[in-house]
Structure formats: C-alpha cells, structure tokens
Design a protein around this motif. Sequence first.
Motif, PDB file in Angstrom:
ATOM      1  N   ARG A 250      -4.954   6.103  -1.671  1.00 17.10           N
ATOM      2  CA  ARG A 250      -4.078   4.945  -1.514  1.00 17.10           C
ATOM      3  C   ARG A 250      -3.948   4.245  -2.860  1.00 17.10           C
ATOM      4  O   ARG A 250      -4.893   4.190  -3.636  1.00 17.10           O
ATOM      5  CB  ARG A 250      -4.653   3.921  -0.521  1.00 17.10           C
ATOM      6  CG  ARG A 250      -5.002   4.462   0.851  1.00 17.10           C
ATOM      7  CD  ARG A 250      -3.764   4.642   1.701  1.00 17.10           C
ATOM      8  NE  ARG A 250      -4.083   5.032   3.073  1.00 17.10           N
ATOM      9  CZ  ARG A 250      -4.296   6.271   3.490  1.00 17.10           C
ATOM     10  NH1 ARG A 250      -4.286   7.262   2.624  1.00 17.10           N
ATOM     11  NH2 ARG A 250      -4.523   6.540   4.756  1.00 17.10           N
ATOM     12  N   GLU A 251      -2.764   3.699  -3.101  1.00 18.15           N
ATOM     13  CA  GLU A 251      -2.558   2.837  -4.252  1.00 18.15           C
ATOM     14  C   GLU A 251      -2.154   1.477  -3.721  1.00 18.15           C
ATOM     15  O   GLU A 251      -1.400   1.387  -2.742  1.00 18.15           O
ATOM     16  CB  GLU A 251      -1.476   3.394  -5.173  1.00 18.15           C
ATOM     17  CG  GLU A 251      -1.325   2.578  -6.437  1.00 18.15           C
ATOM     18  CD  GLU A 251      -0.449   3.255  -7.461  1.00 18.15           C
ATOM     19  OE1 GLU A 251      -0.938   4.178  -8.139  1.00 18.15           O
ATOM     20  OE2 GLU A 251       0.722   2.858  -7.556  1.00 18.15           O
TER      21      GLU A 251
ATOM     22  N   TRP B 189      -6.248   1.820  -7.131  1.00 16.70           N
ATOM     23  CA  TRP B 189      -6.135   2.991  -6.264  1.00 16.70           C
ATOM     24  C   TRP B 189      -7.520   3.508  -5.925  1.00 16.70           C
ATOM     25  O   TRP B 189      -8.493   3.208  -6.607  1.00 16.70           O
ATOM     26  CB  TRP B 189      -5.261   4.079  -6.880  1.00 16.70           C
ATOM     27  CG  TRP B 189      -5.680   4.558  -8.232  1.00 16.70           C
ATOM     28  CD1 TRP B 189      -5.217   4.123  -9.434  1.00 16.70           C
ATOM     29  CD2 TRP B 189      -6.654   5.581  -8.522  1.00 16.70           C
ATOM     30  NE1 TRP B 189      -5.835   4.805 -10.452  1.00 16.70           N
ATOM     31  CE2 TRP B 189      -6.725   5.711  -9.913  1.00 16.70           C
ATOM     32  CE3 TRP B 189      -7.456   6.381  -7.735  1.00 16.70           C
ATOM     33  CZ2 TRP B 189      -7.572   6.615 -10.548  1.00 16.70           C
ATOM     34  CZ3 TRP B 189      -8.309   7.287  -8.358  1.00 16.70           C
ATOM     35  CH2 TRP B 189      -8.347   7.394  -9.746  1.00 16.70           C
ATOM     36  N   SER B 190      -7.564   4.289  -4.857  1.00 10.98           N
ATOM     37  CA  SER B 190      -8.819   4.863  -4.385  1.00 10.98           C
ATOM     38  C   SER B 190      -8.533   6.234  -3.773  1.00 10.98           C
ATOM     39  O   SER B 190      -7.549   6.402  -3.056  1.00 10.98           O
ATOM     40  CB  SER B 190      -9.447   3.941  -3.332  1.00 10.98           C
ATOM     41  OG  SER B 190     -10.598   4.526  -2.784  1.00 10.98           O
TER      42      SER B 190
ATOM     43  N   VAL C  84       0.844  -1.194   0.000  1.00 11.97           N
ATOM     44  CA  VAL C  84       0.000   0.000   0.000  1.00 11.97           C
ATOM     45  C   VAL C  84       0.882   1.247   0.000  1.00 11.97           C
ATOM     46  O   VAL C  84       1.807   1.357   0.793  1.00 11.97           O
ATOM     47  CB  VAL C  84      -0.928   0.029   1.235  1.00 11.97           C
ATOM     48  CG1 VAL C  84      -1.785   1.281   1.237  1.00 11.97           C
ATOM     49  CG2 VAL C  84      -1.793  -1.225   1.294  1.00 11.97           C
ATOM     50  N   THR C  85       0.570   2.179  -0.891  1.00 10.15           N
ATOM     51  CA  THR C  85       1.259   3.459  -0.932  1.00 10.15           C
ATOM     52  C   THR C  85       0.249   4.560  -0.639  1.00 10.15           C
ATOM     53  O   THR C  85      -0.839   4.583  -1.222  1.00 10.15           O
ATOM     54  CB  THR C  85       1.868   3.712  -2.326  1.00 10.15           C
ATOM     55  OG1 THR C  85       2.816   2.694  -2.596  1.00 10.15           O
ATOM     56  CG2 THR C  85       2.529   5.072  -2.405  1.00 10.15           C
ATOM     57  N   ILE C  86       0.598   5.464   0.252  1.00 10.32           N
ATOM     58  CA  ILE C  86      -0.242   6.619   0.530  1.00 10.32           C
ATOM     59  C   ILE C  86       0.065   7.674  -0.527  1.00 10.32           C
ATOM     60  O   ILE C  86       1.221   8.029  -0.749  1.00 10.32           O
ATOM     61  CB  ILE C  86       0.022   7.167   1.945  1.00 10.32           C
ATOM     62  CG1 ILE C  86      -0.371   6.117   2.981  1.00 10.32           C
ATOM     63  CG2 ILE C  86      -0.726   8.482   2.167  1.00 10.32           C
ATOM     64  CD1 ILE C  86       0.008   6.455   4.403  1.00 10.32           C
ATOM     65  N   LEU C  87      -0.973   8.149  -1.196  1.00  7.24           N
ATOM     66  CA  LEU C  87      -0.802   9.146  -2.247  1.00  7.24           C
ATOM     67  C   LEU C  87      -0.740  10.548  -1.638  1.00  7.24           C
ATOM     68  O   LEU C  87      -1.448  10.852  -0.684  1.00  7.24           O
ATOM     69  CB  LEU C  87      -1.953   9.064  -3.238  1.00  7.24           C
ATOM     70  CG  LEU C  87      -2.117   7.719  -3.957  1.00  7.24           C
ATOM     71  CD1 LEU C  87      -3.371   7.728  -4.825  1.00  7.24           C
ATOM     72  CD2 LEU C  87      -0.893   7.385  -4.782  1.00  7.24           C
ATOM     73  N   SER C  88       0.062  11.391  -2.233  1.00  7.45           N
ATOM     74  CA  SER C  88       0.163  12.777  -1.770  1.00  7.45           C
ATOM     75  C   SER C  88      -1.127  13.519  -2.111  1.00  7.45           C
ATOM     76  O   SER C  88      -1.914  13.100  -2.977  1.00  7.45           O
ATOM     77  CB  SER C  88       1.340  13.480  -2.449  1.00  7.45           C
ATOM     78  OG  SER C  88       1.062  13.657  -3.837  1.00  7.45           O
TER      79      SER C  88
END
Length: 145
Positions: free
Chosen positions: A129-130, A83-84, A7-11
């Motif tokens: 999140r991606e 992603w969402s 999981v990556t937190i998007l800016s």
Amino acid sequence: MSEKNPVTILSEEECWRRLGELEFGRMAFHLADEVHITPINYALDGGRIVFRTAEGSKLLGVAMNEDVAFEIDDVDEESERAWSIIVRGRATILEGEDARNADNLRLRPWVATEKFNVVGIEVRELSGREFHLSRPWRRMLPQED
C-alpha cells in the motif's frame, strides 16, 4: 491516489520492485507461545527473500515454525507519502548449494558478527500500500520566520 482515497494498492510487480530496491526489513516469527519481530538485512533470490543469521532466536523460531511475516516500509517526508510491503511466507533453513548460492547475492552483513546460517522465505502472499499522509498537526505548529 486522490484526496478522497489516500490509499493506493500496489501491484505485485511494484511490490517486488520495491523489495528489490531495499535490503533492510523486519521479520515476524513464532517462538514458543510468543510472536517476535526482528530486523534483518536481506536480498532477493528469485521469488524468495534470503538472509543470514547466527544461532539464536530467529534460527530457532524458523526451525520450530516455518510461518513468518516480513515487512519493509518507507516514509518520504518531502512528498508526504509513505508505503509498506507485507509478505507472508514459509521460512526454511537453506543447506548445501542453496546456502552456498547466498554468497552470490547482494547480501551484506550490517553488523560484524559471524552469520553462517542462511534462511529463505518462500513468498506465499504479497501485498503493498502507498499512503498520502495528511498529518494535520504539522499545519498547526508555529512556523519559523
């Protein structure tokens, strides 16, 4: 994103960029003692999300309770990523010049019905999140020759 953390937190900037690329999402709103969710097509107008609606549950819901949530997402089957973006905000029925300015936005009806009411969602909270999808069951299916 790595194998250990899928999981990556998007800016915030990336969330806004993706919001600006799409035009279809879902809005959750309160109506009486229930939470409803409905698809809407939208456009960005500065720091808010704008959509048109006819008379009905969406309009009544935002008139009765301004707290809403909005969500867009996407799944890329080829890259096995999804992603969402989730927005929490305050919805208001726009009038006067604010409503007329919606005519200058990239706001196109997807259904040929009359939608004279314009609603703006003031974004108060934005997160994205991606995800790297593992979906192990796909590797268990028999492969075609």
